[in-house]
Design an enzyme around this catalytic site. Sequence first.
Site, mmCIF file in Angstrom:
data_model
loop_
_atom_site.group_PDB
_atom_site.id
_atom_site.type_symbol
_atom_site.label_atom_id
_atom_site.label_comp_id
_atom_site.label_asym_id
_atom_site.label_seq_id
_atom_site.Cartn_x
_atom_site.Cartn_y
_atom_site.Cartn_z
ATOM 1 N N LYS A 206 0.838 -1.195 0.000
ATOM 2 C CA LYS A 206 0.000 0.000 0.000
ATOM 3 C C LYS A 206 0.880 1.254 0.000
ATOM 4 O O LYS A 206 0.699 2.173 -0.778
ATOM 5 C CB LYS A 206 -0.897 -0.052 1.235
ATOM 6 C CG LYS A 206 -1.981 0.982 1.270
ATOM 7 C CD LYS A 206 -2.901 0.714 2.438
ATOM 8 C CE LYS A 206 -3.801 1.905 2.664
ATOM 9 N NZ LYS A 206 -4.614 1.772 3.863
ATOM 10 N N GLU A 212 10.762 -4.625 4.084
ATOM 11 C CA GLU A 212 10.842 -6.023 3.638
ATOM 12 C C GLU A 212 10.477 -6.150 2.158
ATOM 13 O O GLU A 212 11.179 -6.785 1.367
ATOM 14 C CB GLU A 212 9.873 -6.903 4.454
ATOM 15 C CG GLU A 212 10.233 -7.083 5.910
ATOM 16 C CD GLU A 212 9.625 -6.035 6.825
ATOM 17 O OE1 GLU A 212 9.346 -4.902 6.345
ATOM 18 O OE2 GLU A 212 9.444 -6.319 8.010
ATOM 19 N N GLY A 266 -4.727 -2.259 5.421
ATOM 20 C CA GLY A 266 -3.939 -3.350 4.849
ATOM 21 C C GLY A 266 -4.483 -4.727 5.216
ATOM 22 O O GLY A 266 -4.624 -5.602 4.365
ATOM 23 N N ARG A 267 -4.803 -4.925 6.504
ATOM 24 C CA ARG A 267 -5.199 -6.277 6.930
ATOM 25 C C ARG A 267 -6.624 -6.641 6.532
ATOM 26 O O ARG A 267 -7.071 -7.746 6.802
ATOM 27 C CB ARG A 267 -4.965 -6.440 8.433
ATOM 28 C CG ARG A 267 -5.628 -5.411 9.314
ATOM 29 C CD ARG A 267 -5.118 -5.502 10.757
ATOM 30 N NE ARG A 267 -5.601 -4.405 11.582
ATOM 31 C CZ ARG A 267 -5.009 -3.225 11.674
ATOM 32 N NH1 ARG A 267 -3.922 -2.976 10.966
ATOM 33 N NH2 ARG A 267 -5.494 -2.287 12.449
ATOM 34 N N GLU A 352 -3.491 -7.043 15.474
ATOM 35 C CA GLU A 352 -3.049 -5.716 15.036
ATOM 36 C C GLU A 352 -4.205 -4.720 15.207
ATOM 37 O O GLU A 352 -3.985 -3.529 15.379
ATOM 38 C CB GLU A 352 -2.571 -5.755 13.572
ATOM 39 C CG GLU A 352 -1.688 -4.577 13.186
ATOM 40 C CD GLU A 352 -0.960 -4.759 11.846
ATOM 41 O OE1 GLU A 352 0.203 -5.196 11.855
ATOM 42 O OE2 GLU A 352 -1.549 -4.456 10.805
ATOM 43 N N HIS A 383 -2.935 -33.892 18.146
ATOM 44 C CA HIS A 383 -1.715 -34.632 18.504
ATOM 45 C C HIS A 383 -0.593 -33.682 18.887
ATOM 46 O O HIS A 383 0.562 -34.078 18.955
ATOM 47 C CB HIS A 383 -1.283 -35.513 17.335
ATOM 48 C CG HIS A 383 -2.315 -36.525 16.972
ATOM 49 N ND1 HIS A 383 -2.390 -37.762 17.562
ATOM 50 C CD2 HIS A 383 -3.367 -36.458 16.114
ATOM 51 C CE1 HIS A 383 -3.421 -38.434 17.062
ATOM 52 N NE2 HIS A 383 -4.031 -37.656 16.183
ATOM 53 N N LYS A 511 10.050 -0.727 13.620
ATOM 54 C CA LYS A 511 10.593 -0.402 12.293
ATOM 55 C C LYS A 511 11.705 0.643 12.421
ATOM 56 O O LYS A 511 12.756 0.543 11.810
ATOM 57 C CB LYS A 511 9.492 0.172 11.393
ATOM 58 C CG LYS A 511 8.462 -0.843 10.932
ATOM 59 C CD LYS A 511 7.497 -0.188 9.951
ATOM 60 C CE LYS A 511 6.272 -1.014 9.685
ATOM 61 N NZ LYS A 511 5.249 -0.335 8.917
#
Length: 545
Positions: A206, A212, A266-267, A352, A383, A511
């Site tokens: 965005k 990253e 964004g999410r 978030e 398990h 950041k």
Amino acid sequence: MKNVNPTETNSWNILKEHYRNLKNFDLKEAFAGNPSRAENFTLVDDDFYVDLSKNLLTTATRDALVALAEECHLSEAMDSYFNGEPINLTEGRAVLHTALRTPLAKADDKVKSFVKEALESKKKMFDYVDQIHNGDLLASNGEKFDTVVNIGIGGSDLGPVMIYQALEAYQNNLKVHFVSNVEGDHVEEVLKKIQPERTLFVIVSKSFGTQETLTNATTIRNWFTGKVNAEAVSQHFIAVSSNVDRATAFGVDENNIFPMFDWVGGRFSLWSTVGMSVALGVGTSNFQELLDGAHSMDVHFKETPLLENIPVQLALLTIWYNNFFKAESEAVIPYTQYLQKLPAYLQQAIMESNGKSVDRTGESVDYQTGNIVWGEPGTNSQHAFFQLIHQGTKLIPAHFIAFAKAKYPQPDHHNKLMANFFAQTEALMNGKSEEEVKADLDQTDLTEIEKKRLQPFKVFAGNKPTTTILIDELSPKSIGKLVAMYEHKIFVEGVIWNVYSYDQWGVELGKILADRILDDIEQLKSDGHDASTTALLKQFYSKLS
Ligand code: F6P
């Protein structure tokens, strides 16, 4: 949206008192005492059957929780949300992921302009995807693209990768890979698997400023240039971003930049052009069905009374456990490998959004907000960590999600899967009493001393709360509906906790510090930090050779 401290409401006090009275509530007794309990606490919306009856609640609990929602002005807040008011006040933005899946004919006048914008961008994306599929847009070697690499992180990765995996049965022959971590080894492992001359790279960011994503995109572009050539970059790299300048400066052709809007967080953006890799990997008609499914949950959420409203009731239960039982986490257990990434996706969406300690007035809260969400598919998780849910000391309310029909007809497998699905919620509720354990041990050849010694370890307290979400079948539509259900649950929780769910200032500090330490690492400097960090940096440098 009105600011109400939930703990100062009348309902909160009622719930506190009610919680004290409910301390000895026993699920087994509740079912025995009320033959209609399952029916009373089950919500149905077409293909969704949501059974809340194995939760630690009575109708009085539910009524008090709905009263809490009313005192917190939930219905007005829902209007503000759906009408595009700037409810993300700390960033001055509307929160309109719902507009991304609203058909124009169904759009309220207040959001028509947003819906039109969304439709235009969807058309641009669908046209592009269709051109790739039918070969109108070819790779630089004149062949059809056969591989896609999605380069993004957070909301620009988790939503797309979760949906792409969920719709594995619908995938076409364009294979999609995802690169997210700044770890160079992650990039290398993906590059090892692909042929650059037939690969389309989708840079999703965005801001087009995320460390990253830009690092990965740059490394991949350099690798591509070395293997193919620099001229082919504009043909092989496209971008999904709201920052056109940065994307063009990177080398993306302006026509190949697919817009994102500041009114979509964004999410919550997988429904937008952020879903480009999904649309490429499963086709536009499946992508449209995903949107339709989400829209059907929007309609349910908007139009259903609070008492029968699935996202509302799920959110209220979370508040009930989080704030009254002091349960810190919630498990999400999908009984399908297709939803393997759902817990990771929900971790960003939920944590978030509602991991906040300041309320909407700017004051520190004196109650718990947010909740930790985690999980893995069943039966694998049985398990792994189920021991702790069954016999540990923590209260972990769990969502069990399954599809009544399997994608492929393998009755032997599916019956066993579903048997486990049903058995677990029953076992968590019923537990195993001392008497039952004793009766079992009495069937063995063990000595009386051995039986007595083993008995306490085999007792299960039971009374563990679960919610069962049984869906007719996995399809793009039902997956869209499921994800939208969780989105609205997050919204309701944020309203009641009186927090801003749609900003994420908390990720900024890390950041900034990472950038500062990066400067030090590049100069092999270790001073100016606390003693622990200095020692760690020195240890790190000593291993570099
Ligand atoms: O982690 C913080 C965050 O801002 C997320 O909210 C977002 O999804 C992610 O980074 C990626 O941001 P962008 O799409 O701008 O690269």
